[in-house]
Design a protein around this motif. Structure first.
Motif, short mmCIF file in Angstrom:
data_model
loop_
_atom_site.label_atom_id
_atom_site.label_comp_id
_atom_site.label_asym_id
_atom_site.label_seq_id
_atom_site.Cartn_x
_atom_site.Cartn_y
_atom_site.Cartn_z
N ILE A 69 -7.64 -4.03 32.71
CA ILE A 69 -6.96 -4.10 34.00
C ILE A 69 -5.97 -2.93 34.10
CG2 ILE A 69 -5.50 -5.47 35.54
CD1 ILE A 69 -8.24 -6.69 35.05
N VAL A 70 -6.04 -2.16 35.18
CA VAL A 70 -5.09 -1.06 35.38
C VAL A 70 -3.70 -1.65 35.60
CG1 VAL A 70 -4.45 0.88 36.85
CG2 VAL A 70 -6.86 0.45 36.33
N ILE A 71 -2.75 -1.24 34.79
CA ILE A 71 -1.38 -1.77 34.87
C ILE A 71 -0.51 -0.80 35.66
CG2 ILE A 71 0.62 -2.58 33.59
CD1 ILE A 71 -1.91 -4.28 33.24
N ASP A 72 -0.19 -1.19 36.86
CA ASP A 72 0.69 -0.40 37.74
C ASP A 72 2.13 -0.81 37.45
OD1 ASP A 72 2.11 0.81 39.75
OD2 ASP A 72 0.74 0.22 41.37
N GLU A 73 2.78 -0.07 36.54
CA GLU A 73 4.13 -0.44 36.14
C GLU A 73 5.13 -0.30 37.29
OE1 GLU A 73 5.61 0.93 32.40
OE2 GLU A 73 3.62 0.97 31.46
N GLU A 74 4.84 0.60 38.21
CA GLU A 74 5.72 0.75 39.38
C GLU A 74 5.67 -0.52 40.23
OE1 GLU A 74 6.29 3.64 43.31
OE2 GLU A 74 5.05 4.30 41.62
N PHE A 75 4.49 -1.11 40.38
CA PHE A 75 4.35 -2.35 41.13
C PHE A 75 5.11 -3.48 40.44
CE2 PHE A 75 2.10 -6.43 41.55
CZ PHE A 75 2.29 -6.67 42.90
#
Length: 394
Positions: A69-75
């Motif tokens: 799963i792509v982890i969008d740390e900004e989100f």
């Protein structure tokens, strides 16, 4: 002492081998240790949290998160910012950046399938504000019950009973949302009532894109202004007020839920009522539906171009404890915050009558900051039950 637990089943105890009795005893000890304090949430997707309001930090470990799963740390950080203190004049004045630091389980921007560890460091504790609470019990707070149950409590900001613990939930929920995005599942919560001021319409009557345009997180701008003014007035009086959040889950597939003791609405209710200050949960038409007859309440099926759907959704997207493919919607009622900045009668730790006037920084209303928490608990529940459903058939 080794026989104390097995003495409850005397007909079995003496028939077991010594090694088996020892193994069973160890299992019982592990069970007692595990359930001494419930700090884990979920079945396959499982969040275990740690930390206190005035400790070094709040963190957690997530097990069972799918790999790749792509982890969008900004989100994830944006979700924490929606929860963080000091974001408006109607929230606590405590200033925390709430910057999350991931420790494991992520490589080259994707989940590895290994445990995801994370922490948010506390930076703005004012522990001295709570010195006057060390030997007294705040009315309707967890002070007294924690002391009796555990024999010790952290009076600084409530310790483990503080809503600051929900940081871990929001991080876990943000990651769950990222996974659910790939499945086309979206979760939205908003403030639908503060005190006597409430939205009269259904969630379909409002533009949910307006939720984040005001500090109350209400999709009706006029009602939002009334709610904000009321909260600000209550804050000025040193008092608090409660209300209701509404949550909508769109895109949920048919089949989530594990009858008979793992019904989806029961799981959502358990998740919501575990949130600080949550007092009630209803889904679908809830108590309002009691005014109708069965013929009026039933959601009639019809064939919509080859797809079986219902003409109404009084059930709230769940029938027989299993999601039916319609929108899932529910409401959570939150009580007024227990800590008020005015003099109240109470007792001290010796049971002697006294008075208390709390100090410190507290929310006059939890609702605006509880919106991302409700979404997070819903997201973790839905992802967990989606993963459970994958085990239903080979």
């Amino acid at each position: 002492k080794k026989g104390i637990f097995l003495s409850k089943i005397p007909n079995i105890r003496h028939k077991l081998k010594k090694s088996t009795r020892k193994l069973l005893y160890l299992h019982i000890l592990n069970f007692k240790a595990l359930f001494n304090m419930f700090n884990s949430f979920g079945n396959i997707f499982r969040l275990t949290s740690f930390g206190e309001s005035h400790g070094k930090g709040i963190g957690g470990v997530i097990d069972g998160f799918p790999a790749g799963i792509v982890i969008d740390e900004e989100f994830v950080q944006q979700e924490l910012s929606r929860r963080r203190p000091g974001q408006s004049v109607i929230t606590t004045s405590r200033k925390e950046a709430d910057k999350v630091e991931f420790l494991s389980g992520i490589f080259e921007g994707k989940s590895t399938g290994c445990p995801i560890g994370f922490i948010v460091w506390n930076e703005n504790q004012h522990s001295n504000d709570y010195n006057n609470l060390e030997k007294v019990y705040r009315p309707s707070h967890a002070d007294y019950t924690y002391t009796v149950k555990y024999g010790i409590r952290d009076h600084r900001g409530g310790g483990r009973s503080s809503a600051r613990e929900t940081i871990s939930r929001v991080v876990g929920g943000a990651l769950a949302k990222l996974a659910l995005r790939q499945l086309g599942i979206h979760i939205t919560a908003y403030t639908s009532q503060v005190g006597p001021i409430k939205l009269e319409g259904n969630y379909t009557d409002y533009d949910l894109d307006l939720i984040e345009t005001n500090p109350v997180r209400c999709p009706d701008p006029e009602k939002a202004k009334e709610m904000q003014d009321l909260i600000y007035k209550i804050k000025g009086e040193g008092d608090t007020i409660g209300g209701v959040l509404t949550c909508v889950i769109k895109g949920c597939p048919i089949g989530l839920g594990q009858p008979v003791y793992g019904k989806l609405h029961a799981a959502l209710g358990n998740a919501m009522l575990s949130i600080n200050a949550a007092k009630a949960f209803e889904y679908g038409d809830g108590f309002k539906g009691l005014k109708q007859k069965g013929s009026e309440q039933n959601d009639v099926f019809y064939n919509n171009n080859g797809r079986i759907e219902t003409r109404t959704n009084h059930s709230g997207g769940i029938q027989g404890g299993i999601s039916n493919g319609q929108d899932i919607f529910f409401r959570v009622a939150f009580k007024p915050v227990a800590t008020v900045l005015m003099e109240q009668e109470t007792v001290n730790i010796d049971g002697i009558d006294t008075t208390l006037k709390a100090r410190g920084r507290h929310d006059p209303c939890v609702l605006p900051r509880a919106v991302p928490i409700v979404e997070a608990m819903a997201a973790m529940t839905i992802l967990d039950y989606y993963l459970l459903d994958r085990m239903t058939q080979l």
